[in-house]
Design a protein around this motif. Structure first.
Motif, PDB file in Angstrom:
ATOM      1  N   VAL A  95       0.863  -1.173   0.000  1.00 21.59           N
ATOM      2  CA  VAL A  95       0.000   0.000   0.000  1.00 21.59           C
ATOM      3  C   VAL A  95       0.902   1.226   0.000  1.00 21.59           C
ATOM      4  CG1 VAL A  95      -1.704   1.331   1.301  1.00 21.59           C
ATOM      5  CG2 VAL A  95      -1.861  -1.155   1.251  1.00 21.59           C
ATOM      6  N   THR A  96       0.655   2.132  -0.937  1.00 22.84           N
ATOM      7  CA  THR A  96       1.411   3.376  -0.997  1.00 22.84           C
ATOM      8  C   THR A  96       0.457   4.543  -0.831  1.00 22.84           C
ATOM      9  OG1 THR A  96       3.081   2.432  -2.463  1.00 22.84           O
ATOM     10  CG2 THR A  96       2.898   4.829  -2.435  1.00 22.84           C
ATOM     11  N   ASN A  97       0.780   5.425   0.104  1.00 20.12           N
ATOM     12  CA  ASN A  97       0.025   6.650   0.301  1.00 20.12           C
ATOM     13  C   ASN A  97       0.966   7.830   0.137  1.00 20.12           C
ATOM     14  OD1 ASN A  97      -2.753   5.843   1.037  1.00 20.12           O
ATOM     15  ND2 ASN A  97      -1.737   4.786   2.713  1.00 20.12           N
ATOM     16  N   LYS A  98       0.508   8.837  -0.600  1.00 21.35           N
ATOM     17  CA  LYS A  98       1.269  10.075  -0.772  1.00 21.35           C
ATOM     18  C   LYS A  98       0.497  11.182  -0.088  1.00 21.35           C
ATOM     19  CE  LYS A  98       3.359   8.609  -5.071  1.00 21.35           C
ATOM     20  NZ  LYS A  98       3.778   8.968  -6.408  1.00 21.35           N
ATOM     21  N   PHE A  99       1.222  12.009   0.680  1.00 19.43           N
ATOM     22  CA  PHE A  99       0.547  13.097   1.376  1.00 19.43           C
ATOM     23  C   PHE A  99       1.481  14.271   1.582  1.00 19.43           C
ATOM     24  CE2 PHE A  99       2.210  10.137   4.548  1.00 19.43           C
ATOM     25  CZ  PHE A  99       2.870  10.967   5.444  1.00 19.43           C
ATOM     26  N   THR A 100       0.865  15.414   1.814  1.00 18.23           N
ATOM     27  CA  THR A 100       1.572  16.646   2.140  1.00 18.23           C
ATOM     28  C   THR A 100       1.062  17.102   3.491  1.00 18.23           C
ATOM     29  OG1 THR A 100       1.759  17.243  -0.197  1.00 18.23           O
ATOM     30  CG2 THR A 100       2.021  19.029   1.411  1.00 18.23           C
ATOM     31  N   ILE A 101       1.974  17.411   4.393  1.00 16.55           N
ATOM     32  CA  ILE A 101       1.604  17.846   5.741  1.00 16.55           C
ATOM     33  C   ILE A 101       0.595  18.990   5.655  1.00 16.55           C
ATOM     34  CG2 ILE A 101       2.461  18.856   7.920  1.00 16.55           C
ATOM     35  CD1 ILE A 101       3.396  15.975   7.416  1.00 16.55           C
ATOM     36  N   GLY A 102      -0.520  18.815   6.397  1.00 17.97           N
ATOM     37  CA  GLY A 102      -1.523  19.868   6.501  1.00 17.97           C
ATOM     38  C   GLY A 102      -2.517  19.950   5.367  1.00 17.97           C
ATOM     39  N   LYS A 103      -2.419  19.058   4.355  1.00 15.48           N
ATOM     40  CA  LYS A 103      -3.343  19.091   3.223  1.00 15.48           C
ATOM     41  C   LYS A 103      -4.115  17.784   3.144  1.00 15.48           C
ATOM     42  CE  LYS A 103      -0.698  22.302   0.417  1.00 15.48           C
ATOM     43  NZ  LYS A 103      -0.035  22.542  -0.864  1.00 15.48           N
ATOM     44  N   GLU A 104      -5.423  17.888   2.914  1.00 13.70           N
ATOM     45  CA  GLU A 104      -6.239  16.688   2.772  1.00 13.70           C
ATOM     46  C   GLU A 104      -5.787  15.893   1.552  1.00 13.70           C
ATOM     47  OE1 GLU A 104     -10.776  15.992   3.571  1.00 13.70           O
ATOM     48  OE2 GLU A 104     -10.538  16.651   1.492  1.00 13.70           O
ATOM     49  N   CYS A 105      -5.765  14.578   1.683  1.00 10.45           N
ATOM     50  CA  CYS A 105      -5.346  13.718   0.576  1.00 10.45           C
ATOM     51  C   CYS A 105      -6.179  12.440   0.568  1.00 10.45           C
ATOM     52  CB  CYS A 105      -3.865  13.380   0.707  1.00 10.45           C
ATOM     53  SG  CYS A 105      -3.503  12.387   2.170  1.00 10.45           S
ATOM     54  N   ASP A 106      -6.071  11.707  -0.528  1.00 10.00           N
ATOM     55  CA  ASP A 106      -6.713  10.402  -0.631  1.00 10.00           C
ATOM     56  C   ASP A 106      -5.742   9.363  -0.096  1.00 10.00           C
ATOM     57  OD1 ASP A 106      -9.112  11.241  -1.942  1.00 10.00           O
ATOM     58  OD2 ASP A 106      -7.940  11.516  -3.770  1.00 10.00           O
ATOM     59  N   MET A 107      -6.258   8.475   0.759  1.00  2.00           N
ATOM     60  CA  MET A 107      -5.428   7.413   1.325  1.00  2.00           C
ATOM     61  C   MET A 107      -6.160   6.090   1.175  1.00  2.00           C
ATOM     62  SD  MET A 107      -3.646   9.289   4.571  1.00  2.00           S
ATOM     63  CE  MET A 107      -2.141   8.450   4.614  1.00  2.00           C
ATOM     64  N   GLU A 108      -5.405   5.003   1.416  1.00  2.00           N
ATOM     65  CA  GLU A 108      -5.965   3.664   1.294  1.00  2.00           C
ATOM     66  C   GLU A 108      -5.403   2.780   2.401  1.00  2.00           C
ATOM     67  OE1 GLU A 108      -6.203   0.082  -2.045  1.00  2.00           O
ATOM     68  OE2 GLU A 108      -5.227   1.978  -2.544  1.00  2.00           O
ATOM     69  N   THR A 109      -6.250   1.870   2.908  1.00  2.00           N
ATOM     70  CA  THR A 109      -5.810   0.913   3.917  1.00  2.00           C
ATOM     71  C   THR A 109      -5.372  -0.373   3.221  1.00  2.00           C
ATOM     72  OG1 THR A 109      -7.952  -0.169   4.197  1.00  2.00           O
ATOM     73  CG2 THR A 109      -7.545   1.806   5.546  1.00  2.00           C
ATOM     74  N   ILE A 110      -4.745  -1.284   3.974  1.00  2.53           N
ATOM     75  CA  ILE A 110      -4.337  -2.572   3.420  1.00  2.53           C
ATOM     76  C   ILE A 110      -5.555  -3.345   2.920  1.00  2.53           C
ATOM     77  CG2 ILE A 110      -4.275  -3.676   5.707  1.00  2.53           C
ATOM     78  CD1 ILE A 110      -2.161  -4.620   2.596  1.00  2.53           C
ATOM     79  N   GLY A 111      -6.699  -3.108   3.515  1.00  2.00           N
ATOM     80  CA  GLY A 111      -7.926  -3.784   3.085  1.00  2.00           C
ATOM     81  C   GLY A 111      -8.555  -3.171   1.849  1.00  2.00           C
ATOM     82  N   GLY A 112      -7.934  -2.122   1.305  1.00  2.00           N
ATOM     83  CA  GLY A 112      -8.444  -1.503   0.093  1.00  2.00           C
ATOM     84  C   GLY A 112      -9.450  -0.384   0.336  1.00  2.00           C
ATOM     85  N   LYS A 113      -9.730  -0.075   1.600  1.00  2.00           N
ATOM     86  CA  LYS A 113     -10.676   0.998   1.913  1.00  2.00           C
ATOM     87  C   LYS A 113     -10.018   2.342   1.612  1.00  2.00           C
ATOM     88  CE  LYS A 113     -13.519   2.816   5.679  1.00  2.00           C
ATOM     89  NZ  LYS A 113     -14.831   2.760   5.065  1.00  2.00           N
ATOM     90  N   LYS A 114     -10.690   3.143   0.798  1.00  3.16           N
ATOM     91  CA  LYS A 114     -10.185   4.464   0.451  1.00  3.16           C
ATOM     92  C   LYS A 114     -10.875   5.508   1.331  1.00  3.16           C
ATOM     93  CE  LYS A 114      -9.300   3.158  -4.366  1.00  3.16           C
ATOM     94  NZ  LYS A 114      -8.055   2.552  -4.091  1.00  3.16           N
TER      95      LYS A 114
END
Length: 127
Positions: A60-79
């Protein structure tokens, strides 16, 4: 830049209780209990790429920027949408069922996931 690098799980506390609380099946809990999770982190200022490598080549790869809302995913595939903040040197985010913090302490990556009174603490060494 302290988070950047490749990390391998050394210890886990509260793994079974936390996984059960999240509804993970017993056979999956058993497979993952002694697995040495690899976490790869790249950091460019406030921008992060955070990849976790699981058994059977799952990742699972998540990309984010501190302080900004982003799309993330769990190992179970939940976005889900989340905002990762930096609080006292710790990365903090609210996942759908728990609160997660990551910090560097004594040269180790320490991740703490809290769901009510159940806590999973994973400590990883740099490899």
């Amino acid at each position: 830049m302290a988070f950047a690098g490749r990390w391998e799980t050394e210890t886990q506390e509260g793994y079974d209780a936390f996984c059960k609380l999240l509804g993970i099946p017993d056979d999956i809990i058993e497979k993952g209990r002694d697995y040495k999770l690899i976490t790869e982190i790249t950091q460019d200022g406030d921008n992060f790429t955070w990849t976790q490598l699981y058994p059977a080549n799952a990742k699972v790869t998540n990309k984010f920027t501190i302080g900004k809302e982003c799309d993330m995913e769990t190992i179970g595939g939940k976005k889900f949408k989340a905002t990762v903040n930096m609080e006292g040197g710790k990365l903090c985010a609210n996942f759908p069922n728990y609160h997660h913090t990551s910090e560097i302490s004594s040269g180790k990556l320490v991740e703490t996931s809290t769901a009510g009174s159940v806590v999973l603490k994973r400590t990883s060494k740099k490899i």
